[in-house]
Every structure is written in C-alpha cells, then in structure tokens.
Motif scaffolding. Sequence first.
Motif: not given
Lengths: 300, 324
Positions: A52, A72, A79, A82-83, A97, A100-101, B155, B158-160, B162-169, B324
């Motif tokens: 990140l 990934t 994290l 996070t919301d 989610f 996504f995979h 988004d 709220s770091q959403t 980021r969460r999507l990015k950590t899942n490869g989006v 970010e």
Amino acid sequence: MNVLQVDKLTKSYGDKKVVDEISFQVNRGEIFGFLGPNGAGKSTTIEIIAGLKKADGGKVTVADFPSHSNTTSSIGVQLQSTDLYKELTVKETLLLFLNFHNRSHVLDEYIELTKLQQVLDTKVKHLSGGQRQRLSLSLALVADPEIVILDEPTVGLDPQSRRTLWGVIQSLKDRGKTVILTTHFMDEAEELCDRIAIIDHGRLIALDTPVGLLESIPYGHTLTLTTEPQITESELKDLKYESIHFSDSDTIIHTAQFTETLSGLLQITEQNQMEVTSLKLKNAGLEELFLLLTGKELRD
Amino acid sequence: MTLFWFLAFPLILTTLFGFIVPNVGNQSKLVIVSDESYTKDSPVIDKLLSVPNAEWDPGLEPEEAVEQFTRGYLAMAITAEKDQEISLHYRDGQDRELVEVLSNVIKQADSSIEVKSVPYEDIQTIRPIDFILPGMIVLTIMQIGLFGGTTLLMDRNSQTLRRLKTNGVTASEIILSHIFSRILLVIAAAMLLTFVGKYILRANIDLSNWYVILPIAFIAGICFLSMGLLIASMFRSPEAGNIFSQSINFPMAFICGIFFPLSTMPEPLQKFASILPLTPLVETTRNLFLAIEISGMQLMVTVGLLVIWGISSLGLGSILFKWE
C-alpha cells in the motif's frame, strides 16, 4: 522456512524517519508480532509489506513472488480502521469481496471461521465493534492468502470481543496461515505470538520468542513497596536486588530472587519500625523489557 | 437522501417553475428569416429589427422557421423568400394588431414590397413546464455527475478504496465501476423525470426522438461524471468537493439556458456559456423534446463539446486523484 523477508526497509515523511532500516524474516505458519507504542512505525512497515506504500529504501521479498508488486493473492490485509459499505449486509459484503477473487463458493467456510453466522443478514451499520472487526478480518482472508496481516485488530474492543478475536487468529494459525500482527497490547502479543519484534521510533530494538524476550530481562520480578515513613536507599544497602528506584511514595525494586528480597525487605521494615501500607509483586513482562530497552513505558 | 436530491428535488423544482414562470421559451420571439433575397443590412430587415422581440436568424431556413412557429416555439415567423414579398405567419385571432404594425413598418421601409398575412389556427403553445422539463432533466444529469465525485472522496477518507486495493481492485476498475453505476442512475433519473413530466405534470413533450435523446443522455452522464472525478481530485474532503460542485452547479444552470432562454443573457455571458458543455446540451435536448428540427452540425457540436470536456476531465482527474 521463510515466507517473508524484509531487508533494511526505510521510509520517511519529510525529515521524519518513520521506518529506519528494519530487517526481519517471518517463518511460514507462525504468528509474528509487531509490538510498539503508537507512532513507532508498525503500521507503515506493514503497509509497505502489503504494497500500500512504497519504501524509500530496502526490500520486501514474499516467498514464491520474486516481484513484490503483485502479491494481493498472497497477502491479506486487515487495515487498522476502515469503513465498509454501511448499507450492505454481512453476507452481501462477504460475497462482494469473494467475487473479486472468484471465490464466492467458499462463503460458508469464512462465515464459520469468523463466527458471523448470527449476523449474516444484518447491515454493516448495525454491527458491534467486535462483529465489525471479525467481518473486517474475514475480508482479509477472502483471497485465501498465505500471509495475513492484522493491524491492531483488537483496538477499541471489549475484553470478550478481544478474546473471541484471539480465538479466530489462533484458528488461522491452525489452518497453516502465517499471521503478522501489530499491537500495542503486551498481553495480546504474549498470548498469541510465536515471535515478537519490538519497534520504537522506526527501529527494531528486539526480536525473539516471548520466552526468549522475557528471559533477556535481568530480573524476574518487580516489588512495589509503600511504607510509612518511606524507606531510604541506605536502609536497603544489605538487600539483594538488581535495580531500584523511588517514586513519590513508592519504592520499586527489580529482583531476580524475589523470595530472598521479600524476606530481607520485611526484616528491614520491622527493624526500622516502618508500617507497610502496600506491597505489590509482579512478574517482569514485556512492559518491563520495553522500559529497559527504551527508558520509557510502552503506553507512552 | 441521494434519491431525494437526484429525483424528488428536480421534480419539485420543475413543478414550481412550471407554475411560477409565466412566459418562457421563445414564445415572444418574432424571428425574421430569408433565403438569399435579403440580408440583415437590407433596409426593410433593419426596420423590422426595431420592433421589440424581433430577431434576425441567418442560420434558419424559412421552412424551418415556419415549422418552429407551427410547433409553438415562436410568436411569429417573418419569412422573406423572394424579392418584394414578405410573409407574416401568425396565430389567427391573437396577433392581428401586431401583424398590422409589422405591415406598416414594412411599407414604410419599402412600399413596393407585398406583405402576405398567413394566419394559423390551433397553434400549440409551449407552456412553462414544456420549456423547463428538458432543462431539468439535463440539470439532474449534471448534478449526478458533478456530485458523484464526492462518493469517491468519502470512500477514500474512510479507507474503503484502500481496502479495495488490498483485494486487487485497480484504480481504473474503481473509476470505471464508479462511472458505470452512476450512469445507471443518470438514465433512471432521466427516464423517471421524463415520464413523470409527460404523464403526471402533462408536459407537452415529444418522445419520438428517444433514440437520439438516450445516447446523448449517456454521453452527457459520462462527461459530467468525469468532471465530478476532476473536482474530487482537487479536494481533500467530501464537504469541500460538495461546496465547489454547488458553486459551479447553480451558476451553470442559470447561464446555460435551463431556466431562461440563452438569448435573454448579455452577449459576453452568451459567448462564455457557449463553450460550456451544458449550453448546447440544454438546447439540443430541448429541441429534441419539443420536436424542433436540429441540424447535424448542432448535434455534432453538442456531442463534440461533451466528449472534449469528458475526456479532458477523465484524463486529468485520473492522474490527479489521490488514492491515499
């Protein structure tokens, strides 16, 4: 066998070095703890590992992934805060989610693992803190990663929710996952981690198993004594101890042989006709180790 | 809340404007057109232009002017198709006095010109609601687009994201899904406003051009959503983004002809408005809804401006947006 190798990782924000040449390796299947106070550089380090953030220097190598740019599917990240999409239910969030995979077929497995059966149809906005953290954890697992990074997973949770989450983390290890956990709770680190790295001001100051770290403390116990009048250092000249310091009304004694020290101490108070108003005995722990290494308390 | 602002609010506004604005559109306009027989400098045309609301339109053919008049979009069409003959197309029983005034003006300028009075019965009248509704549909499309960027800011904060990015989006997938999901809202809102306007508020609009209106709404949606992304790339908080969007939303609505005809604006403002994507969009959409013929050029200019604004905004927004 190493699953993650970190070499001389550095990161600065302006003039401030938040990660300062950190190197360590994580073994496959272990729970690796990152312990340190807020602002020590734990989160930045794991964000670099998770891809990140970009490091200013150093190298992260994930096993079977020579390039750290696309990991990934190998690293799952929870994290710190996070919301989620508040209007979605738990089940909808998990399915989103998992999709996504392309893994929506394993939904039930993740529901069971993170104990979310009772709240599947509950909207995210109505979840308790513990339930939300468990959902957040399950989202870190949807890609079935080999390494799971959990950034302060139990912050803000009540004791019961913390214990539940600890159980989930332990079950991840039982399933062969490698867990990297950051925390500033010493009991959490001691309870869960196979090895603990202590980090402060961006530097790695200690790395060992919890037992190894505790054994490195030159004393096993801490005695905190309050007497009327307060005892002086000269009155303790014949007492066996490793170190001593005085606070407002307390005398704090670190000792490796607490039975001997305690009986000597009681003799001295009796001889000097002092009234013992309080006496506390505590096993030396990571808190004391941190104090020894940095000269300050972990909660600072 | 979103549904209120993007669906209920435009409907309320449309209804209110429909009742409180008494005379909109170009129903007061006396358009003067000619084939090559006359120019704007001809003495008779010059004289006619001194009549209030008279306007020379060199881009309009006489037949087109008559058609616009018969559809109720103009007060009168004054056509000079051949030397020494000018026709006054007017509403029978309504504008007889005006016809007499115009005849006198023409005779004073050139007594040899023959004036033909052509009365028309049952000319439809464009009511305020007919004029406002297409503008409100376009306004809604713009609002969904401009304010859409706020969701990305929320988004991100709220770091959403980021969460999507950590899942490869990837970033491009996030932007595309953002645009796609809101395009559906754009089309749904446009259709709902159209049907409520036509069947509940009884707006006299023509839907036979739906196959042109729908692609234009689609392109407009993408253009304004891209502008929303560009706005989001300039601000840290959703609140700041919202304030900025609001600060350009209303002025654009007023100067681009949604509530009042562009011709009523000062000329410098008209020139400025002509380079904004909303101006040709409003005009083209309104013409399509009111079944006024539009030229291929007008359609190309409208689509061209939307595409230029859209691509520029999307490109810049994608580069400048901080994840970010």
